[in-house]
Design an enzyme around this catalytic site. Structure first.
Site, PDB file in Angstrom:
ATOM      1  N   HIS A   1      -0.198   2.624 -35.051  1.00  0.00           N
ATOM      2  CA  HIS A   1      -0.740   1.834 -34.214  1.00  0.00           C
ATOM      3  C   HIS A   1       0.428   1.010 -33.608  1.00  0.00           C
ATOM      4  O   HIS A   1       0.466  -0.292 -33.648  1.00  0.00           O
ATOM      5  CB  HIS A   1      -1.586   0.721 -35.253  1.00  0.00           C
ATOM      6  CG  HIS A   1      -2.343  -0.160 -34.598  1.00  0.00           C
ATOM      7  ND1 HIS A   1      -2.390  -1.374 -33.976  1.00  0.00           N
ATOM      8  CD2 HIS A   1      -3.732   0.105 -33.956  1.00  0.00           C
ATOM      9  CE1 HIS A   1      -3.503  -1.932 -33.430  1.00  0.00           C
ATOM     10  NE2 HIS A   1      -4.133  -0.538 -33.419  1.00  0.00           N
TER      11      HIS A   1
ATOM     12  N   HIS B   1     -13.628  -3.976 -34.672  1.00  0.00           N
ATOM     13  CA  HIS B   1     -12.472  -3.801 -35.538  1.00  0.00           C
ATOM     14  C   HIS B   1     -13.022  -3.739 -36.984  1.00  0.00           C
ATOM     15  O   HIS B   1     -13.389  -4.583 -37.323  1.00  0.00           O
ATOM     16  CB  HIS B   1     -11.230  -4.430 -35.144  1.00  0.00           C
ATOM     17  CG  HIS B   1     -10.557  -4.159 -33.911  1.00  0.00           C
ATOM     18  ND1 HIS B   1     -11.162  -4.642 -32.815  1.00  0.00           N
ATOM     19  CD2 HIS B   1      -9.458  -3.555 -33.647  1.00  0.00           C
ATOM     20  CE1 HIS B   1     -10.270  -4.642 -31.703  1.00  0.00           C
ATOM     21  NE2 HIS B   1      -9.506  -3.832 -31.949  1.00  0.00           N
TER      22      HIS B   1
ATOM     23  N   ASP C   1     -12.361   0.164 -34.181  1.00  0.00           N
ATOM     24  CA  ASP C   1     -11.001   0.770 -34.394  1.00  0.00           C
ATOM     25  C   ASP C   1     -10.213   0.172 -35.498  1.00  0.00           C
ATOM     26  O   ASP C   1     -10.825  -0.940 -36.119  1.00  0.00           O
ATOM     27  CB  ASP C   1     -10.149  -0.016 -33.149  1.00  0.00           C
ATOM     28  CG  ASP C   1     -10.600   0.518 -31.777  1.00  0.00           C
ATOM     29  OD1 ASP C   1     -11.357   1.401 -31.592  1.00  0.00           O
ATOM     30  OD2 ASP C   1      -9.865   0.099 -30.744  1.00  0.00           O
TER      31      ASP C   1
ATOM     32  N   HIS D   1      -6.759   6.880 -32.931  1.00  0.00           N
ATOM     33  CA  HIS D   1      -6.228   5.796 -32.647  1.00  0.00           C
ATOM     34  C   HIS D   1      -4.562   5.850 -33.012  1.00  0.00           C
ATOM     35  O   HIS D   1      -3.860   4.719 -33.024  1.00  0.00           O
ATOM     36  CB  HIS D   1      -6.910   4.549 -33.374  1.00  0.00           C
ATOM     37  CG  HIS D   1      -6.529   3.108 -32.700  1.00  0.00           C
ATOM     38  ND1 HIS D   1      -6.594   2.984 -31.442  1.00  0.00           N
ATOM     39  CD2 HIS D   1      -6.489   2.010 -33.454  1.00  0.00           C
ATOM     40  CE1 HIS D   1      -6.604   1.735 -31.169  1.00  0.00           C
ATOM     41  NE2 HIS D   1      -6.334   1.286 -32.310  1.00  0.00           N
TER      42      HIS D   1
HETATM   43 ZN   LIG Z   1      -6.192  -1.022 -32.822  1.00  0.00          ZN
END
Ligand SMILES: [Zn+2]
Length: 219
Positions: free
Chosen positions: A93, A179, A38, A89
């Site tokens: 954010h 991530h 991510d 995503h």
């Molecule tokens: Zn994230």
């Protein structure tokens, strides 16, 4: 022992049941796991992740932040060229509970403008209300949560603790979250090679997300 709350690392069944329509784990007959990354694309970090994955011929899906795709289109194009899975995503954010439903959906649409037509969506910060999911699925997106969260972004954890979060909880069908972000980098650069090595050594393979039919979801 890891300092991370275990219910975040490996969400319990009751929590998974609260989110009908979300994918927590893949259904597999073999020892296959599903790596996800991510918050990228990020120069320097995403290319490094690609390099690590290629070394072990690992498959993975990248849940990209639309605003990062806007800033780093070359890094994003390379992800696609290398044949990795792409998910959305969101654009900015923003955590869902602060955004409000309309703004949340708008942020997804804006993210899709940059990530392209994709079929996977992971909520920013992993935060979403269960009753928001149907509207997102109507956009043709599958909402992907996780079976194992590495917590690589948590700077209070040692890289070994991040590795342990994954290796203690990995099982066939696990959707695992890392991530490709600056925040996670100190942990990621140690934990990811360790996890990839473990996967190979223990006869696991990696795959792309496939749970189209969520009525057959697996906890
Ligand atoms: Zn994230």
């Amino acid at each position: 022992m890891s300092k991370t709350n275990s219910w975040i690392v490996k969400p319990p069944a009751w929590m998974r049941l609260l989110f009908p329509g979300a994918i927590w784990r893949e259904k597999t007959v073999d020892k296959r796991v599903f790596l996800t990354f991510d918050d990228g694309p990020v120069p320097g970090i995403t290319p490094w992740v690609i390099e690590q994955l290629k070394k072990t011929e690992a498959k993975a899906t990248f849940f990209c932040i639309g605003d990062n795709v806007r800033k780093y289109p070359g890094v994003f194009d390379n992800l696609k060229k290398e044949g990795f899975g792409i998910g959305c995503h969101g654009f900015s954010h923003k955590p869902g509970h602060k955004a409000g439903f309309k703004a949340y959906l708008k942020d997804i649409d804006k993210g899709l403008e940059y990530c392209g037509p994709v079929q996977w969506f992971r909520p920013p910060h992993g935060i979403i209300f269960p009753w928001w999911i149907p509207a997102i699925r109507k956009k043709g997106l599958n909402v992907v949560l996780w079976d194992v969260l590495s917590c690589d972004y948590d700077r209070s954890l040692l890289p070994q603790e991040v590795t342990a979060n994954v290796l203690r909880n990995i099982r066939p069908g696990s959707i695992i979250v890392f991530h490709d972000s600056l925040k996670a980098w100190p942990n990621l650069k140690v934990a990811l090679p360790e996890v990839l090595k473990w996967i190979k050594l223990h006869g696991y393979t990696t795959g792309f997300l496939t749970s189209i039919n969520q009525n057959k979801r697996i906890l």
